[in-house]
Design an enzyme around this catalytic site. Sequence first.
Site, PDB file in Angstrom:
ATOM      1  N   CYS A  28       0.630  -1.382   0.217  1.00 58.77           N
ATOM      2  CA  CYS A  28       0.150   0.322   0.185  1.00 58.77           C
ATOM      3  C   CYS A  28       0.639   1.258  -0.017  1.00 58.77           C
ATOM      4  O   CYS A  28       1.763   1.476   0.054  1.00 58.77           O
ATOM      5  CB  CYS A  28      -1.141   0.023   1.199  1.00 58.77           C
ATOM      6  SG  CYS A  28      -2.015  -1.640   1.464  1.00 58.77           S
ATOM      7  N   GLY A  57       0.580   0.868  -4.958  1.00 54.06           N
ATOM      8  CA  GLY A  57      -1.288  -0.465  -5.427  1.00 54.06           C
ATOM      9  C   GLY A  57      -1.559   0.171  -6.100  1.00 54.06           C
ATOM     10  O   GLY A  57      -1.917   1.829  -6.017  1.00 54.06           O
ATOM     11  N   ASN A 131      -0.830   1.478   5.746  1.00 56.13           N
ATOM     12  CA  ASN A 131       0.249   0.549   5.079  1.00 56.13           C
ATOM     13  C   ASN A 131       1.303  -0.580   5.494  1.00 56.13           C
ATOM     14  O   ASN A 131       2.015  -0.499   6.976  1.00 56.13           O
ATOM     15  CB  ASN A 131       1.084   1.470   4.226  1.00 56.13           C
ATOM     16  CG  ASN A 131       2.318   0.830   3.141  1.00 56.13           C
ATOM     17  OD1 ASN A 131       3.572   0.782   3.122  1.00 56.13           O
ATOM     18  ND2 ASN A 131       2.217  -0.782   3.216  1.00 56.13           N
ATOM     19  N   GLY A 132       1.634  -2.150   5.659  1.00 51.57           N
ATOM     20  CA  GLY A 132       1.581  -2.770   6.219  1.00 51.57           C
ATOM     21  C   GLY A 132       0.778  -4.249   6.843  1.00 51.57           C
ATOM     22  O   GLY A 132      -0.051  -4.053   6.233  1.00 51.57           O
ATOM     23  N   CYS A 273      12.621  -2.176   5.500  1.00 50.70           N
ATOM     24  CA  CYS A 273      12.274  -3.075   4.481  1.00 50.70           C
ATOM     25  C   CYS A 273      13.184  -2.668   3.518  1.00 50.70           C
ATOM     26  O   CYS A 273      13.378  -1.408   2.911  1.00 50.70           O
ATOM     27  CB  CYS A 273      10.958  -2.725   4.238  1.00 50.70           C
ATOM     28  SG  CYS A 273      11.123  -3.591   2.627  1.00 50.70           S
ATOM     29  N   TYR A 279      13.394  -2.292  -5.093  1.00 51.04           N
ATOM     30  CA  TYR A 279      12.259  -2.526  -5.997  1.00 51.04           C
ATOM     31  C   TYR A 279      11.298  -1.479  -6.020  1.00 51.04           C
ATOM     32  O   TYR A 279      10.876  -1.022  -6.529  1.00 51.04           O
ATOM     33  CB  TYR A 279      12.013  -3.837  -6.254  1.00 51.04           C
ATOM     34  CG  TYR A 279      10.672  -3.949  -7.372  1.00 51.04           C
ATOM     35  CD1 TYR A 279      10.543  -3.894  -9.275  1.00 51.04           C
ATOM     36  CD2 TYR A 279       9.671  -4.334  -6.809  1.00 51.04           C
ATOM     37  CE1 TYR A 279       9.462  -3.143  -9.607  1.00 51.04           C
ATOM     38  CE2 TYR A 279       8.453  -5.038  -7.414  1.00 51.04           C
ATOM     39  CZ  TYR A 279       8.730  -4.353  -8.588  1.00 51.04           C
ATOM     40  OH  TYR A 279       7.322  -4.643  -9.535  1.00 51.04           O
ATOM     41  N   SER A 320      13.831  -0.807 -12.904  1.00 50.45           N
ATOM     42  CA  SER A 320      14.474  -0.736 -11.450  1.00 50.45           C
ATOM     43  C   SER A 320      15.901  -1.366 -11.471  1.00 50.45           C
ATOM     44  O   SER A 320      16.981  -0.717 -11.037  1.00 50.45           O
ATOM     45  CB  SER A 320      14.350  -1.548 -10.093  1.00 50.45           C
ATOM     46  OG  SER A 320      13.169  -2.474 -10.012  1.00 50.45           O
ATOM     47  N   ASP A 382      19.035  -7.333 -13.353  1.00 48.69           N
ATOM     48  CA  ASP A 382      17.615  -6.892 -12.997  1.00 48.69           C
ATOM     49  C   ASP A 382      17.372  -6.653 -11.355  1.00 48.69           C
ATOM     50  O   ASP A 382      18.416  -7.149 -10.360  1.00 48.69           O
ATOM     51  CB  ASP A 382      16.850  -8.696 -12.976  1.00 48.69           C
ATOM     52  CG  ASP A 382      15.066  -7.853 -13.250  1.00 48.69           C
ATOM     53  OD1 ASP A 382      14.292  -6.852 -12.543  1.00 48.69           O
ATOM     54  OD2 ASP A 382      14.144  -9.566 -13.512  1.00 48.69           O
ATOM     55  N   ASP A 383      16.207  -6.352 -10.363  1.00 50.46           N
ATOM     56  CA  ASP A 383      16.350  -6.567  -9.065  1.00 50.46           C
ATOM     57  C   ASP A 383      16.362  -7.669  -8.490  1.00 50.46           C
ATOM     58  O   ASP A 383      16.595  -7.216  -7.548  1.00 50.46           O
ATOM     59  CB  ASP A 383      14.578  -4.750  -8.872  1.00 50.46           C
ATOM     60  CG  ASP A 383      13.580  -5.698  -9.756  1.00 50.46           C
ATOM     61  OD1 ASP A 383      12.963  -6.877  -9.471  1.00 50.46           O
ATOM     62  OD2 ASP A 383      13.252  -4.885 -10.526  1.00 50.46           O
ATOM     63  N   CYS A 419       7.847 -12.634   3.398  1.00 50.10           N
ATOM     64  CA  CYS A 419       7.642 -12.164   4.178  1.00 50.10           C
ATOM     65  C   CYS A 419       6.611 -11.783   5.000  1.00 50.10           C
ATOM     66  O   CYS A 419       5.434 -11.731   4.434  1.00 50.10           O
ATOM     67  CB  CYS A 419       7.354 -11.196   3.204  1.00 50.10           C
ATOM     68  SG  CYS A 419       7.628  -9.241   3.698  1.00 50.10           S
ATOM     69  N   CYS A 471      16.252  -4.172   7.453  1.00 50.54           N
ATOM     70  CA  CYS A 471      15.191  -6.136   7.333  1.00 50.54           C
ATOM     71  C   CYS A 471      15.241  -7.208   6.341  1.00 50.54           C
ATOM     72  O   CYS A 471      15.759  -5.937   5.592  1.00 50.54           O
ATOM     73  CB  CYS A 471      13.328  -5.796   7.206  1.00 50.54           C
ATOM     74  SG  CYS A 471      12.411  -7.229   7.461  1.00 50.54           S
ATOM     75  N   CYS A 474      13.186 -11.653   3.653  1.00 48.90           N
ATOM     76  CA  CYS A 474      12.670 -12.411   2.413  1.00 48.90           C
ATOM     77  C   CYS A 474      14.329 -13.179   2.074  1.00 48.90           C
ATOM     78  O   CYS A 474      14.688 -13.851   1.435  1.00 48.90           O
ATOM     79  CB  CYS A 474      12.276 -11.687   1.543  1.00 48.90           C
ATOM     80  SG  CYS A 474      12.813 -10.237   1.478  1.00 48.90           S
TER      81      CYS A 474
HETATM   82  S1  SF4 Z   1      10.395  -9.779   5.405  1.00 49.27           S
HETATM   83 FE1  SF4 Z   1      12.082  -8.499   3.025  1.00 49.27          FE
HETATM   84  S2  SF4 Z   1      10.403  -7.523   1.941  1.00 49.27           S
HETATM   85 FE2  SF4 Z   1       9.612  -7.643   4.004  1.00 49.27          FE
HETATM   86  S3  SF4 Z   1      10.004  -6.062   5.124  1.00 49.27           S
HETATM   87 FE3  SF4 Z   1      12.151  -8.074   5.031  1.00 49.27          FE
HETATM   88  S4  SF4 Z   1      12.565  -7.386   3.672  1.00 49.27           S
HETATM   89 FE4  SF4 Z   1      11.445  -6.122   2.723  1.00 49.27          FE
END
Ligand code: SF4
Length: 490
Positions: A28, A57, A131-132, A273, A279, A320, A382-383, A419, A471, A474
């Site tokens: 979002c 979004g 958003n989240g 994030c 991206y 990107s 690519d990203d 994620c 973070c 992923c």
């Molecule tokens: S898990 Fe990956 S996509 Fe999700 S917030 Fe963390 S870095 Fe971002």
Amino acid sequence: MKSSIELVDKMTAYEVCCPEDDKLHEECGVFGVFLSDPQRDAASLTYYGLLSLQHRGQESAGIAAVHEKTIECRKGMGLVGDVFNPDTVAQLKGPAAVGHVRYSTAGGSCVENAQPFVSRFKLGSIAVAHNGTLTNADVVRELLEDAGIGFTSSSDSEVIVNLIAKNYKKGLEKALTDTIKFIKGSYALVVLTDDALVGARDPNGIRPLCLGKLTEGSKSEGTAGWILASESCAIDAVGGEFVRDIEPGEVIIINNEEVLSFSFSEKTRRAVCSFEYVYFARPDSIIDKVDVYGSRIRAGEILGRESAVSADLVIGVPDSGVPAAIGYGRATGTLFGLGIVKSKYVGRTFIAPDQAMREKAVSVKHNVIDREVRGKRVVVIDDSIVRGTTSRRLVSILRNAGAKEVHIRICSPPVRFPCYFGIDTPHRKDLISNGNSVPELCKSLGADSLAFISVEGLLESLDADEEHSYCLGCFTGEYPIPVSGETRGE
Ligand code: SF4
């Protein structure tokens, strides 16, 4: 005779995939405006703010505005331009407004889940745009339902509006802190009340939120209004001036008298994030003092340092991948060119999300300039690689266009884990990097070579240090917030 025209249920149609379904999707974008002049309307500024956040979004859009202590809201399925026209925007009166664009992860894609969510109660009314993703939404929802509070949607964001409404008798500030202390997960929130605009960011600041101001004319004339937005590009779009990022664990309350800021959490550890930079975010945005475009250039330079290959041309997969290709070219001395063109007008198409259609969708979205790549050894940047369908298809169309060699370089580490914080990730088994080594992946994509940026390289591109931490869940399976049922390497 039976009509040959079949009406498509728009809500069902939006449950299908788009040609970019091989990408992770941002959930979002949020935007809010508070104008000092009570005679002005904030909805049109919100409309333009949302247009510039459309990349975050594309499934639904909505705006809520407050006029004489009454909040009115319009929302619907589709792009901002599909949902709103000059008349619908003009109907939303009042000097403060919040808006939202949505891609669904928690809760299905239907108009009931479109935001902002509005609650009208004895003491007033509020509208919330979020958003989240809340990691404890089910528990909180059950508690609220047990207390007799009804829900109109399956969205985790409605939990927030109901919690604030329930706590409102304690006063706005206390209602916000009590609500925010109760919810867990990632959230960048904008909240509209009868007389204030509120912004809040989770204690890790996983999703971005920033503050801007409207000055109009010379700065000595003072502040004409305040803006809260997911990305600074939205502040630029409405002629505002970027002020600062909202800090992790910070609440900001803007009303006619003051701009009040306080921290609701002693334990904050920034974990923005990292995929925002790779991206999701627009390249003209600056998030937590890091320039998104610059970070992509640096990622390309680092990829060049980590995994250079002898080649005649480097090209980026738009959008990107292009700055990263420029960086790779600079670092390795490889000629940069535009070998891949992206159709900007495909949008979300009503196609079934099976593998065969996904493969086709890539050629709808991307095409190769064969004159540019014919007979050349090409590096493609690519990203990310998620399911692998885009990369496989790109290798194939580059070879068909006459490329002599195709080397893939990716400016994020392999995506191996889901994620839980507002990004739509496929099931773990559909993440092609989960369980496949890089050489296996390379073979499966049909490329001559494949390399990903290292986790250390990604952090370097983001200027990570004590103050700027990220973070990486992923990529590494290590999340900033404990996630129930998640075991690293499962
Ligand atoms: S898990 Fe990956 S996509 Fe999700 S917030 Fe963390 S870095 Fe971002």
